[in-house]
Design a protein around this motif. Structure first.
Motif, PDB file in Angstrom:
ATOM      1  N   ALA A 107       0.823  -1.215   0.000  1.00 46.43           N
ATOM      2  CA  ALA A 107       0.000   0.000   0.000  1.00 46.43           C
ATOM      3  C   ALA A 107       0.853   1.259   0.000  1.00 46.43           C
ATOM      4  CB  ALA A 107      -0.928   0.000   1.212  1.00 46.43           C
ATOM      5  N   CYS A 108       2.094   1.143   0.473  1.00 47.08           N
ATOM      6  CA  CYS A 108       3.004   2.294   0.523  1.00 47.08           C
ATOM      7  C   CYS A 108       3.941   2.360  -0.686  1.00 47.08           C
ATOM      8  CB  CYS A 108       3.831   2.258   1.809  1.00 47.08           C
ATOM      9  SG  CYS A 108       2.850   2.486   3.308  1.00 47.08           S
ATOM     10  N   GLY A 109       3.794   1.412  -1.609  1.00 47.01           N
ATOM     11  CA  GLY A 109       4.599   1.451  -2.821  1.00 47.01           C
ATOM     12  C   GLY A 109       5.957   0.793  -2.709  1.00 47.01           C
ATOM     13  N   ALA A 110       6.123  -0.127  -1.750  1.00 42.07           N
ATOM     14  CA  ALA A 110       7.395  -0.844  -1.623  1.00 42.07           C
ATOM     15  C   ALA A 110       7.318  -2.173  -2.351  1.00 42.07           C
ATOM     16  CB  ALA A 110       7.720  -1.077  -0.152  1.00 42.07           C
ATOM     17  N   PRO A 111       8.308  -2.511  -3.172  1.00 43.01           N
ATOM     18  CA  PRO A 111       8.326  -3.841  -3.786  1.00 43.01           C
ATOM     19  C   PRO A 111       8.648  -4.890  -2.723  1.00 43.01           C
ATOM     20  CG  PRO A 111      10.321  -2.621  -4.358  1.00 43.01           C
ATOM     21  CD  PRO A 111       9.441  -1.675  -3.608  1.00 43.01           C
ATOM     22  N   VAL A 112       7.967  -6.034  -2.788  1.00 43.24           N
ATOM     23  CA  VAL A 112       7.990  -7.007  -1.687  1.00 43.24           C
ATOM     24  C   VAL A 112       8.584  -8.333  -2.138  1.00 43.24           C
ATOM     25  CG1 VAL A 112       6.541  -8.335  -0.089  1.00 43.24           C
ATOM     26  CG2 VAL A 112       5.981  -5.939  -0.600  1.00 43.24           C
TER      27      VAL A 112
ATOM     28  N   LEU B  76       7.539 -11.024  -5.206  1.00 43.63           N
ATOM     29  CA  LEU B  76       8.406 -12.135  -5.581  1.00 43.63           C
ATOM     30  C   LEU B  76       8.335 -13.162  -4.458  1.00 43.63           C
ATOM     31  CD1 LEU B  76      11.653 -10.551  -7.114  1.00 43.63           C
ATOM     32  CD2 LEU B  76       9.669 -11.512  -8.285  1.00 43.63           C
ATOM     33  N   LEU B  77       7.995 -14.403  -4.807  1.00 41.65           N
ATOM     34  CA  LEU B  77       7.869 -15.462  -3.817  1.00 41.65           C
ATOM     35  C   LEU B  77       9.106 -16.356  -3.849  1.00 41.65           C
ATOM     36  CD1 LEU B  77       4.136 -16.530  -4.369  1.00 41.65           C
ATOM     37  CD2 LEU B  77       5.053 -14.789  -2.833  1.00 41.65           C
TER      38      LEU B  77
END
Length: 381
Positions: free
Chosen positions: A302-307, A324-325
Motif C-alpha cells: 500500500a506504501c509502494g514498496a516492492p515485496v 516475488l515469492l
C-alpha cells in the motif's frame, strides 16, 4: 444484544500484530454498529488515547498480576457481571470456563505444528516459549467449547480444521485489513524528518522481523550477506525494535560477520509511522517461515514498496502475484530475488503497481462487517 470483546493489550504503548487487529476491529464496529451494546475488556496501559468510549461502547479495565489470571479469572467474571450475550476473545486463547457463549479468534496454530514447532522450540525468548506452552494447553480445549472460531486466511482455516476436526459451520476465515494511513509518503520535508528521527540511510532494504524464529531473521541475514558479497553493493539493512545481543548472536551464527556493520536498528516505530519506512525502503523483505496472514506484506504494498515474501503457508494467498515469492528455507533464493529486484526497474514498477491493487482488496471495514455477521448468526441460533 450485549457483546464483550477481549482486547487485553490494546492500551500498551508498543503494539504489535494481534493488538492492532483487535483495535481496528473495535474502531470499525464503532462506525458500523450503533444498535448493539459493547464492553471492551482491557488491561491497564499508557496508550488510552487509541480508543475512546462511545454511547454503546464501554471500556472495562481489568487488573490482574498475569495474563493467564487476567484471562481465566477476571475476564469471564466481568463478562458475567456485564450480562454479555457473547464474549469474543481476539488473541488466540480464551477462558477455559466461560459463563457466556464464546467466540475466539485463532490467528494461527503454528505452536501445534511439529515441523515449525521443532524450529520454534529450539530458540526464541523465554516469554515466547512460555506463551506457546500456554496456548498448547488452552487452545485444544476452547475450540471444542466455543460457538465459533474465527481465523485470518483460508490456509489457516484448513490447518485448524485438520488439527481439531472442526465442523465447517463453526469455523470462519475473515481476512485482516490495511489501515487507511498506509499509503506512499512523497512530501520531501516529511520524509526528511523521519530520516532524521530514525537515523535512516539514504537507501536501504527493510526487514520487519523479531526474535521469533518463524520470522526467519537468520535467513534474511544470510541472504543479505550473500547479497553484499555477490554485488559489492553496500546497501544497509534496516530493522526496527530488535534486541542488540540477539542480533549479534544471529550474525555470528549466519557466517557473515561483516553484515553487522551494515545493519541499522531503528528502534520501536509506532504503527502510524511505519508508512515512512515502507515509502523510503528499496525492497521490503518478509520471507517468514510461516504466517497465518502477513499484514506487513499488504502494508508495504500500500506504501509502494516492492515485496519479497515466501511461497509457504498463507503468504501466496495474501500476496498473490504482487510480490516475488521465494523458498524461505533457502537464503540463496532470497538473495537472487534481491539482486533481480534491485537491478530490474521494470520488474520493480510492475510489482509496485500490482501491490497497490492487491492491498486495496483488504479493508478493516469489510473485516468488521463479516465479524458482526458471525455475532448475529450465533445469537440468532
Amino acid at each position: 444484544m450485549v457483546i464483550g470483546i477481549e482486547a487485553q493489550r490494546i492500551f500498551r504503548k508498543k503494539k504489535h500484530g494481534m493488538d492492532m487487529v483487535a483495535l481496528e476491529l473495535i474502531r470499525q464496529l464503532q462506525k458500523i454498529d450503533q444498535q448493539n451494546k459493547y464492553y471492551i475488556y482491557v488491561a491497564p496501559g499508557s496508550d488510552t488515547a487509541c480508543l475512546e468510549e462511545t454511547s454503546n461502547f464501554k471500556i472495562r479495565t481489568l487488573k490482574m498480576s498475569s495474563y493467564p489470571l487476567w484471562e481465566q479469572i477476571a475476564l469471564p467474571k466481568a463478562a458475567q457481571v456485564d450480562q454479555c450475550d457473547l464474549l469474543h476473545c481476539t488473541s488466540n486463547t480464551a477462558p477455559l470456563s466461560c459463563p457466556v457463549p464464546l467466540v475466539v479468534t485463532i490467528h494461527d496454530v503454528i505452536y501445534l505444528e511439529k515441523s515449525i514447532g521443532q524450529i520454534m522450540g529450539s530458540s526464541g525468548t523465554s516469554y515466547q516459549k512460555m506463551g506457546n506452552l500456554y496456548r498448547r494447553f488452552v487452545v485444544p480445549h476452547i475450540v471444542q467449547k466455543c460457538k465459533a472460531v474465527i481465523t485470518v486466511s483460508q490456509f489457516e482455516k484448513q490447518q485448524i480444521a485438520s488439527l481439531f476436526g472442526l465442523n465447517e459451520e463453526k469455523l470462519f476465515a475473515v481476512y485482516n485489513g490495511v489501515s487507511s494511513y498506509f499509503k506512499p509518503l512523497t512530501d520531501a520535508e516529511t520524509l526528511s524528518n523521519y530520516k532524521e528521527k530514525y537515523h535512516l540511510p539514504e537507501q536501504f532494504f527493510f526487514h520487519l522481523g523479531n526474535t521469533d524464529p518463524k520470522k526467519n531473521t537468520l535467513g534474511v541475514i544470510k541472504a543479505y550477506g550473500h547479497f553484499l558479497r555477490e554485488t559489492q553493493q553496500q546497501i544497509p539493512l534496516v530493522m526496527l525494535d530488535f534486541d542488540h545481543k540477539e542480533l549479534k548472536k544471529l550474525v555470528k551464527e549466519s557466517g557473515f560477520p561483516e553484515v553487522f556493520d551494515h545493519i541499522h536498528l531503528a528502534g520501536y516505530v509506532p504503527n502510524h509511522e511505519l508508512p515512512a519506512i515502507y515509502s523510503l525502503c528499496s525492497i521490503f523483505l518478509y520471507p517468514s517461515l510461516r504466517e497465518s496472514f502477513g499484514i506487513p506484506i499488504l502494508e508495504a504494498m500500500a506504501c509502494g514498496a516492492p515485496v519479497i515474501t515466501s511461497n509457504t503457508s498463507s503468504m501466496p494467498e495474501i500476496a498473490d502475484d504482487a510480490a516475488l515469492l521465494v523458498d524461505p528455507y533457502h537464503p540463496e533464493q532470497i538473495t537472487q530475488a534481491m539482486i533481480q529486484l534491485f537491478n530490474d526497474q521494470n520488474l520493480r514498477n510492475r510489482l509496485i503497481e500490482k501491490g497497490f491493487q492487491q492491498a486495496s482488496r483488504f479493508t478493516w471495514e469489510e473485516m468488521a462487517k463479516k465479524v458482526l455477521t458471525i455475532y448475529e448468526k450465533i445469537l440468532a441460533s
